[in-house]
Design an enzyme around this catalytic site. Sequence first.
Site, short mmCIF file in Angstrom:
data_model
loop_
_atom_site.label_atom_id
_atom_site.label_comp_id
_atom_site.label_asym_id
_atom_site.label_seq_id
_atom_site.Cartn_x
_atom_site.Cartn_y
_atom_site.Cartn_z
N THR A 27 0.88 -1.18 0.00
CA THR A 27 0.00 0.00 0.00
C THR A 27 0.91 1.22 0.00
OG1 THR A 27 -0.04 0.26 2.41
CG2 THR A 27 -1.69 -1.21 1.45
N ALA A 57 3.25 -1.20 4.67
CA ALA A 57 2.56 0.02 5.08
C ALA A 57 3.62 1.11 5.23
CB ALA A 57 1.82 -0.19 6.39
N VAL A 83 7.49 -2.35 6.98
CA VAL A 83 7.40 -0.89 6.98
C VAL A 83 8.09 -0.33 5.73
CG1 VAL A 83 7.82 1.21 8.28
CG2 VAL A 83 7.51 -0.94 9.50
N LYS A 84 7.35 0.53 5.03
CA LYS A 84 7.92 1.16 3.83
C LYS A 84 8.61 2.46 4.22
CE LYS A 84 5.65 0.75 -0.51
NZ LYS A 84 4.42 1.04 -1.26
N ILE A 85 9.88 2.55 3.83
CA ILE A 85 10.71 3.73 4.13
C ILE A 85 11.25 4.26 2.80
CG2 ILE A 85 12.81 4.50 5.34
CD1 ILE A 85 10.78 3.53 7.35
#
Length: 218
Positions: A27, A57, A83-85
């Site tokens: 997402t 996310a 976790v998207k960074i």
Amino acid sequence: MDIFLDTANLEQIKKGARLGVVRGVTTNPTLVAKEGIGDYKSVVQEIASIIPGPISAEVVVEGVEAMLEQARDIATWAPNVVVKIPSTTDGLEVITALDKENIKVNMTLCFSLNQALLGALAGAAFVSPFVGRLDDIGHDGMELVSDMVKVYRQYQLETKVLAASIRHPLHCVLAARAGADIATVPFKVLMQMMQHPLTDVGQTRFLDDWHKVQNAQK
Ligand code: E4P
């Protein structure tokens, strides 16, 4: 190559789960906003309960400390949340810190091999080259995918190449040929991947012939 769905639409994700070929979901803030979702956390948790694989996310703050704090929180939402960074200097520092805490990261918005190499060295579990957006500015997005596959193999880096910003079925074919570990695709592209006009013509003819014989026997 594994297939992830690039969407925050729950109906699409449920359909993908029924098809049995969706191994994860990505997402981003744009996709979430498109669905008019109020409670991001609940939506991500619901997605994570539908698809047992990695669910990405994204952090939506800037600065190392703020990103770290939000990333740590997102990582508690479900056991399969990643976790998207973003691929920035601050992002790199955050990825390094999260890796030490065993928090899985998908480094997003990757547009160059140098970013991809540094993301892998920092410990990102996934790095997402944005193929379509590179194509949009006249570059060859798939060349980045191929380069990443080659370089990660050459240096035995465990980071997975997650081909993103996929716009059409040919991108999936090329990503698979290039050796991408995963392609994250919009729902429409997933549907298009299974379409072939000769399948439709053949199926119609088989059923017509079958019914003709049945009617003749009456
Ligand atoms: C990937 O994680 C992103 O959500 C996505 O692939 C971006 O694609 P777009 O360029 O079509 O917005």
